[in-house]
Write an enzyme that holds these catalytic residues in place. Structure first.
Site, PDB file in Angstrom:
ATOM      1  N   ALA A 194       0.865  -1.174   0.000  1.00 28.39           N
ATOM      2  CA  ALA A 194       0.000   0.000   0.000  1.00 28.39           C
ATOM      3  C   ALA A 194       0.903   1.226   0.000  1.00 28.39           C
ATOM      4  O   ALA A 194       2.069   1.153   0.412  1.00 28.39           O
ATOM      5  CB  ALA A 194      -0.895  -0.016   1.232  1.00 28.39           C
TER       6      ALA A 194
ATOM      7  N   GLY B 282       0.684  -4.872   0.916  1.00 29.62           N
ATOM      8  CA  GLY B 282      -0.490  -4.998   0.047  1.00 29.62           C
ATOM      9  C   GLY B 282      -0.196  -5.715  -1.261  1.00 29.62           C
ATOM     10  O   GLY B 282      -1.100  -6.293  -1.866  1.00 29.62           O
TER      11      GLY B 282
ATOM     12  N   GLU C 206      -0.412  -9.219  -0.435  1.00 30.97           N
ATOM     13  CA  GLU C 206      -1.818  -9.515  -0.131  1.00 30.97           C
ATOM     14  C   GLU C 206      -2.662  -9.650  -1.406  1.00 30.97           C
ATOM     15  O   GLU C 206      -3.560 -10.484  -1.457  1.00 30.97           O
ATOM     16  CB  GLU C 206      -2.376  -8.421   0.788  1.00 30.97           C
ATOM     17  CG  GLU C 206      -1.724  -8.495   2.171  1.00 30.97           C
ATOM     18  CD  GLU C 206      -2.048  -7.291   3.045  1.00 30.97           C
ATOM     19  OE1 GLU C 206      -1.618  -6.171   2.693  1.00 30.97           O
ATOM     20  OE2 GLU C 206      -2.726  -7.458   4.063  1.00 30.97           O
TER      21      GLU C 206
ATOM     22  N   GLU D 255       4.747  -4.778   7.308  1.00 29.34           N
ATOM     23  CA  GLU D 255       4.003  -3.713   8.002  1.00 29.34           C
ATOM     24  C   GLU D 255       4.480  -3.521   9.434  1.00 29.34           C
ATOM     25  O   GLU D 255       4.428  -2.416   9.970  1.00 29.34           O
ATOM     26  CB  GLU D 255       2.493  -4.027   7.989  1.00 29.34           C
ATOM     27  CG  GLU D 255       1.838  -3.847   6.630  1.00 29.34           C
ATOM     28  CD  GLU D 255       1.892  -5.065   5.732  1.00 29.34           C
ATOM     29  OE1 GLU D 255       2.668  -6.006   6.025  1.00 29.34           O
ATOM     30  OE2 GLU D 255       1.166  -5.079   4.722  1.00 29.34           O
TER      31      GLU D 255
HETATM   32  N1  CAA Z   1       4.567   3.243  -0.824  1.00 29.75           N
HETATM   33  C1  CAA Z   1       4.945   4.402  -1.413  1.00 29.75           C
HETATM   34  N2  CAA Z   1       6.105   4.547  -2.099  1.00 29.75           N
HETATM   35  C2  CAA Z   1       6.893   3.461  -2.196  1.00 29.75           C
HETATM   36  C3  CAA Z   1       6.573   2.227  -1.609  1.00 29.75           C
HETATM   37  C4  CAA Z   1       5.331   2.135  -0.906  1.00 29.75           C
HETATM   38  N3  CAA Z   1       4.899   0.989  -0.354  1.00 29.75           N
HETATM   39  N4  CAA Z   1       7.573   1.360  -1.852  1.00 29.75           N
HETATM   40  C5  CAA Z   1       8.481   2.011  -2.567  1.00 29.75           C
HETATM   41  N5  CAA Z   1       8.094   3.287  -2.788  1.00 29.75           N
HETATM   42  C6  CAA Z   1       8.788   4.344  -3.519  1.00 29.75           C
HETATM   43  C7  CAA Z   1       9.933   4.935  -2.702  1.00 29.75           C
HETATM   44  O1  CAA Z   1       9.456   5.924  -1.803  1.00 29.75           O
HETATM   45  C8  CAA Z   1      10.819   5.493  -3.799  1.00 29.75           C
HETATM   46  O2  CAA Z   1      10.270   6.717  -4.227  1.00 29.75           O
HETATM   47  P1  CAA Z   1      11.244   8.017  -4.413  1.00 29.75           P
HETATM   48  O3  CAA Z   1      12.145   7.607  -5.545  1.00 29.75           O
HETATM   49  O4  CAA Z   1      10.278   9.085  -4.773  1.00 29.75           O
HETATM   50  O5  CAA Z   1      11.948   8.203  -3.119  1.00 29.75           O
HETATM   51  C9  CAA Z   1      10.630   4.500  -4.942  1.00 29.75           C
HETATM   52  O6  CAA Z   1       9.409   3.787  -4.661  1.00 29.75           O
HETATM   53  C10 CAA Z   1      11.758   3.474  -5.039  1.00 29.75           C
HETATM   54  O7  CAA Z   1      11.879   2.846  -3.779  1.00 29.75           O
HETATM   55  P2  CAA Z   1      13.294   2.701  -3.006  1.00 29.75           P
HETATM   56  O8  CAA Z   1      14.186   3.837  -3.353  1.00 29.75           O
HETATM   57  O9  CAA Z   1      12.983   2.474  -1.561  1.00 29.75           O
HETATM   58  O10 CAA Z   1      13.834   1.373  -3.692  1.00 29.75           O
HETATM   59  P3  CAA Z   1      14.854   0.315  -3.047  1.00 29.75           P
HETATM   60  O11 CAA Z   1      15.249  -0.590  -4.152  1.00 29.75           O
HETATM   61  O12 CAA Z   1      15.919   0.991  -2.283  1.00 29.75           O
HETATM   62  O13 CAA Z   1      13.948  -0.525  -2.004  1.00 29.75           O
HETATM   63  C11 CAA Z   1      11.993  -1.707  -1.266  1.00 29.75           C
HETATM   64  C12 CAA Z   1      12.893  -1.305  -2.464  1.00 29.75           C
HETATM   65  C13 CAA Z   1      12.744  -2.662  -0.357  1.00 29.75           C
HETATM   66  C14 CAA Z   1      10.757  -2.412  -1.841  1.00 29.75           C
HETATM   67  C15 CAA Z   1      11.578  -0.436  -0.492  1.00 29.75           C
HETATM   68  O14 CAA Z   1      11.065   0.518  -1.409  1.00 29.75           O
HETATM   69  C16 CAA Z   1      10.530  -0.669   0.555  1.00 29.75           C
HETATM   70  O15 CAA Z   1      10.829  -1.191   1.616  1.00 29.75           O
HETATM   71  N6  CAA Z   1       9.257  -0.279   0.272  1.00 29.75           N
HETATM   72  C17 CAA Z   1       8.211  -0.353   1.237  1.00 29.75           C
HETATM   73  C18 CAA Z   1       7.697  -1.770   1.407  1.00 29.75           C
HETATM   74  C19 CAA Z   1       6.625  -1.813   2.464  1.00 29.75           C
HETATM   75  O16 CAA Z   1       6.853  -1.501   3.621  1.00 29.75           O
HETATM   76  N7  CAA Z   1       5.407  -2.227   2.078  1.00 29.75           N
HETATM   77  C20 CAA Z   1       4.284  -2.287   2.970  1.00 29.75           C
HETATM   78  C21 CAA Z   1       3.459  -1.041   2.833  1.00 29.75           C
HETATM   79  S1  CAA Z   1       2.222  -0.926   4.083  1.00 29.75           S
HETATM   80  C22 CAA Z   1       0.947  -1.923   3.573  1.00 29.75           C
HETATM   81  O17 CAA Z   1       1.017  -2.551   2.542  1.00 29.75           O
HETATM   82  C23 CAA Z   1      -0.239  -1.931   4.520  1.00 29.75           C
HETATM   83  C24 CAA Z   1      -1.367  -2.809   4.165  1.00 29.75           C
HETATM   84  O18 CAA Z   1      -1.317  -4.005   4.224  1.00 29.75           O
HETATM   85  C25 CAA Z   1      -2.656  -2.189   3.847  1.00 29.75           C
END
Ligand code: CAA
Length: 262
Positions: free
Chosen positions: A66, A111, A114, A134
């Site tokens: 998400a 998500g 999921e 999360e």
């Molecule tokens: N939401 C919003 N933006 C996201 C994102 C997310 N879940 N995941 C990645 N991005 C964005 C980053 O902010 C970044 O944007 P900018 O270039 O504008 O800064 C871009 O995508 C590239 O990401 P990274 O620079 O972080 O890429 P990386 O290769 O260094 O890392 C990754 C990749 C490990 C997937 C890392 O991006 C990450 O950990 N992302 C988040 C994963 C996460 O926590 N997901 C769970 C979300 S909460 C959820 O899903 C709740 C639910 O169940 C309802």
């Protein structure tokens, strides 16, 4: 409706939805989820589509979760709405009468994991990474992950993944039964299409019956599940595909299913 955050295409009778926000690793924001909901309505109403495939655009990600920027703004009330909205859309996906395959080409986190769990099964590229991270955000999964992951890989494995928030490789996901098949990245869509075409050649009515019975059966005890199976088995007899399938066997010829629901 035109889409900005997803791509939707048809390859003969196979639908392909591609999550398409590559700059945000295809994270699920509200607009994307609205578009997903809308395209699922279109697909549900189109009886010519036999199988649906979900994948992510770009080299890196299926869906990285998400959208954390939206989640960061949530209050308890809007957080409840966000969770319920995503859950409802994933229930809609799961309830499609046709088989749905997730082609996981990269990160399937939060998500993103999921939405893959709500598909009928998952094929993955060697580059895929799965996880419910999360907990590292001070949250828990909110789009059905706590429930579907436990039902697929078992309660204790699900707890380990949810409590640690760690990512697992495609090979580990295969070993715990989260994915059905793993292949080299450039072979993923070929592998998925091959299976999708094999499924699409089967009778539409019996496919729908099989999907509904398996999905309903896992939530009830064995005896009740078998009753659901008997009713659906009996109903198959009313469909022309059962006549075609059994006649083709007896006449030693290939089947030609018409894909009709009556
Ligand atoms: N939401 C919003 N933006 C996201 C994102 C997310 N879940 N995941 C990645 N991005 C964005 C980053 O902010 C970044 O944007 P900018 O270039 O504008 O800064 C871009 O995508 C590239 O990401 P990274 O620079 O972080 O890429 P990386 O290769 O260094 O890392 C990754 C990749 C490990 C997937 C890392 O991006 C990450 O950990 N992302 C988040 C994963 C996460 O926590 N997901 C769970 C979300 S909460 C959820 O899903 C709740 C639910 O169940 C309802």
């Amino acid at each position: 409706m035109s889409y900005e955050n997803i791509l939707y295409e048809l390859s003969d009778d196979i639908g392909i939805i591609t999550f398409n926000r590559p700059k945000a690793l295809n994270a699920l924001n509200g607009s994307l989820l609205n578009e997903l909901s809308s395209v699922l309505d279109t697909i549900a109403a189109d009886e010519t589509i036999r199988v649906l495939i979900l994948t992510g655009s770009g080299e890196k990600s299926f869906v990285a979760g998400a959208d954390i920027k939206e989640i960061a703004e949530c209050t308890p009330l809007s957080g409840r709405r966000l969770s319920k909205n995503g859950q409802d859309i994933f229930f809609k996906l799961e309830a499609l009468s046709i088989p749905v395959i997730a082609a996981v080409n990269g990160f399937a986190l939060g998500g993103g994991c999921e939405v893959a769990l709500a598909c009928d099964f998952i094929y993955a590229s060697e580059k895929a990474r799965f996880g419910l991270p999360e907990i590292t955000l001070g949250l828990i999964p909110g789009y059905g992950g706590t429930q579907r992951l436990a039902r697929i890989v078992g309660k204790n494995m699900a707890k380990e993944l949810i409590f640690t928030g760690k990512m697992v490789s495609a090979a580990e996901a295969l070993a715990i039964g989260l994915v059905n098949k793993v292949c080299e990245p450039d072979q993923l869509m070929n592998m998925v299409m091959e299976t999708a075409k094999a499924i699409a050649s089967k009778g539409r009515f019996s496919l729908e019956a099989a999907k509904r019975v398996v999905n309903s059966g896992v939530n009830v005890d064995l005896a009740d599940g078998c009753k659901i199976e008997t009713d659906a088995f009996a109903l198959c007899m009313a469909n022309i595909d059962a006549k075609e399938g059994t006649s083709a066997f007896i006449e030693k010829r290939p089947t030609k299913f018409e894909g009709k629901l009556v």
